[in-house]
Design a protein around this motif. Sequence first.
Motif, PDB file in Angstrom:
ATOM      1  N   ASP A 138       0.833  -1.211   0.000  1.00 30.81           N
ATOM      2  CA  ASP A 138       0.000   0.000   0.000  1.00 30.81           C
ATOM      3  C   ASP A 138       0.865   1.257   0.000  1.00 30.81           C
ATOM      4  O   ASP A 138       0.555   2.246  -0.680  1.00 30.81           O
ATOM      5  CB  ASP A 138      -0.922  -0.003   1.221  1.00 30.81           C
ATOM      6  N   ILE A 141       2.251   1.706  -3.474  1.00 32.92           N
ATOM      7  CA  ILE A 141       1.231   2.203  -4.399  1.00 32.92           C
ATOM      8  C   ILE A 141       1.032   3.705  -4.207  1.00 32.92           C
ATOM      9  O   ILE A 141       1.029   4.480  -5.175  1.00 32.92           O
ATOM     10  CB  ILE A 141      -0.099   1.451  -4.205  1.00 32.92           C
ATOM     11  N   ALA A 142       0.874   4.111  -2.953  1.00 35.25           N
ATOM     12  CA  ALA A 142       0.646   5.533  -2.687  1.00 35.25           C
ATOM     13  C   ALA A 142       1.825   6.378  -3.169  1.00 35.25           C
ATOM     14  O   ALA A 142       1.640   7.454  -3.756  1.00 35.25           O
ATOM     15  CB  ALA A 142       0.413   5.745  -1.194  1.00 35.25           C
ATOM     16  N   VAL A 145       1.943   6.519  -7.013  1.00 33.53           N
ATOM     17  CA  VAL A 145       0.948   7.459  -7.526  1.00 33.53           C
ATOM     18  C   VAL A 145       1.471   8.892  -7.396  1.00 33.53           C
ATOM     19  O   VAL A 145       1.401   9.690  -8.342  1.00 33.53           O
ATOM     20  CB  VAL A 145      -0.383   7.300  -6.768  1.00 33.53           C
ATOM     21  N   LEU A 459      -1.133   1.057 -12.196  1.00 34.24           N
ATOM     22  CA  LEU A 459      -1.396   1.301 -10.783  1.00 34.24           C
ATOM     23  C   LEU A 459      -2.801   0.871 -10.404  1.00 34.24           C
ATOM     24  O   LEU A 459      -3.031   0.355  -9.300  1.00 34.24           O
ATOM     25  CB  LEU A 459      -1.175   2.780 -10.465  1.00 34.24           C
ATOM     26  N   SER A 460      -3.730   1.047 -11.316  1.00 40.43           N
ATOM     27  CA  SER A 460      -5.102   0.576 -11.064  1.00 40.43           C
ATOM     28  C   SER A 460      -5.134  -0.944 -10.923  1.00 40.43           C
ATOM     29  O   SER A 460      -5.772  -1.484 -10.006  1.00 40.43           O
ATOM     30  CB  SER A 460      -6.015   1.025 -12.202  1.00 40.43           C
ATOM     31  N   ARG A 463      -3.568  -2.030  -7.643  1.00 41.35           N
ATOM     32  CA  ARG A 463      -4.488  -1.841  -6.519  1.00 41.35           C
ATOM     33  C   ARG A 463      -5.465  -3.014  -6.407  1.00 41.35           C
ATOM     34  O   ARG A 463      -5.750  -3.505  -5.311  1.00 41.35           O
ATOM     35  CB  ARG A 463      -5.282  -0.543  -6.689  1.00 41.35           C
ATOM     36  N   ALA A 466      -3.590  -6.087  -5.061  1.00 39.68           N
ATOM     37  CA  ALA A 466      -3.296  -5.948  -3.633  1.00 39.68           C
ATOM     38  C   ALA A 466      -4.562  -6.119  -2.800  1.00 39.68           C
ATOM     39  O   ALA A 466      -4.542  -6.747  -1.733  1.00 39.68           O
ATOM     40  CB  ALA A 466      -2.653  -4.586  -3.360  1.00 39.68           C
ATOM     41  N   HIS A 467      -5.666  -5.571  -3.291  1.00 43.77           N
ATOM     42  CA  HIS A 467      -6.937  -5.695  -2.562  1.00 43.77           C
ATOM     43  C   HIS A 467      -7.376  -7.160  -2.488  1.00 43.77           C
ATOM     44  O   HIS A 467      -7.863  -7.610  -1.432  1.00 43.77           O
ATOM     45  CB  HIS A 467      -8.013  -4.858  -3.239  1.00 43.77           C
ATOM     46  N   ARG A 470      -5.306  -8.884   0.084  1.00 42.48           N
ATOM     47  CA  ARG A 470      -5.726  -8.431   1.417  1.00 42.48           C
ATOM     48  C   ARG A 470      -7.032  -9.105   1.828  1.00 42.48           C
ATOM     49  O   ARG A 470      -7.194  -9.522   2.991  1.00 42.48           O
ATOM     50  CB  ARG A 470      -5.888  -6.918   1.421  1.00 42.48           C
TER      51      ARG A 470
END
Length: 498
Positions: A138, A141-142, A145, A459-460, A463, A466-467, A470
């Motif tokens: 995370d 990713i942040a 971005v 990046l999309s 995400r 990663a989701h 998780r």
Amino acid sequence: MAITDTSTFPDPVYRDTVLAPLFDGAKTHFAGHVRAINRAHLVMLTETAIIAPGTAATIAGALRDIDAEIDIPALTYTGAYEDYFFLVEAELRARIGADTAGALHTARSRNDMDHTVFKMALRDRTDTALTQALDLADALIATAVAERDTLIVAYTHGQPAQPTTYGHYLAAVLEVLLRDITRLSEARAALDHCPMGAAAITTSGFAVDRHRMAGLLGFTAPLRNSYGCIAAVDYVTGLYSALKLMFLHLGRVVQDLQFWTAFEVGQLYVPNALVQVSSIMPQKRNPVPIEHLRHLASATVGRCDMVVNTMHNTPFTDMNDSEGEVQVAGYAAFDSGARVLALLAALIPATRVRADRVAANMDAACVTITELADTLVRVEGLSFRQAHEVAAHTARAVIADGQPLGAGFTAFARAFTDQTGHAPALTQDAFAHAVSARHFVNSRTRFGGPAPAPMDDALSALRVDAHALRSAQTQRRTRIDAATTARDTAFDHLMTGA
């Protein structure tokens, strides 16, 4: 001639070198899991009518009292009992008598108990590691971005190669990390099958319910083959192999961070909060957290190797090589790995790219020269090989003159004329645009490239990946928490004797 043996167990040296360390490891790492197994096994034996409700109530009450009255961390190994298992059994006998206490061990062995305990301990540590790794993902990713358009120099073979962006670099790191998390998650799945019910090797003549036992302990199902339950160690070797790869790969990223923060490169700035000063040289800013990351990652890799290599050439059976001592030693890999994940998740978002040093290094190394060759193919109609020759002569000339490439139109025009026999159609402004770092990056619009559009797509997708990882991790922990509640409720019900 008969041998007369007057020795008594345990030999003091054996006690101190083997049994005491094993006992300390058990009370520190496994006591809670032994407690869970005792409760679940008692519930299962009662539900299958292997023991009577009244007997179960007596045993349950004694187990509850042992849990309440014995200060496990304060226990010291004396040799009075071989190990932690026998200490608990002795406590039961002292409270409710040998016959009643002995009923708890019906249809089980220390063999299936040990491997179940090890799996329960490993799944907790692995779940923590996965959560930390996903937290790092995370953070990456942040940061990617935020740094999507921040130019950096990409290096190959230790030399400046081409422009890209910090976001593009971090997205590459993230792809590897998510693959590593996937591997670790798949290895974690091997911990979801319960050995209980295998007993010593071949299961039992009692009608135990292995599926119920697995469910009460938070596993998805029993491990099928009872021999494999006590002999297979692939849940250990597979797990530590997957863990090793994560930190091996992160160590490569750490090495880049070290290189980028070097004075001679200087494209990455580490803030004061993560910098230590020299005791004698006041000008120095030492980003030593990066060094700690490197050696902690290497230590984690080495500890994983230790566990895996200990299993080499061992027999396919129940054996101590894979049990208490090596299990406890392996936890150090999770400990050092946790430090890497936490520190890296703090360091990377805190770093900043030094645009001035990036621009200087780009100018000095002509890192955009590839795009000049590409432009000559598209605009001037040259073959790539001919365009490459023009670009190479241009680069050599501007480097010799100490000029940035953007100011090298004269050198370019001369090289172009020498190679083609006519002047270029490319104007000076068009030349400057073609060799600018921003144009270089923005023109790389192909799938996976550093331009804004493919980066946004990447990046999309990252995400989403990663989701999903998780969510799978959350579901595991929810299942284990639900099993704990169900087990404790069923155990409490036993004490009513109903």
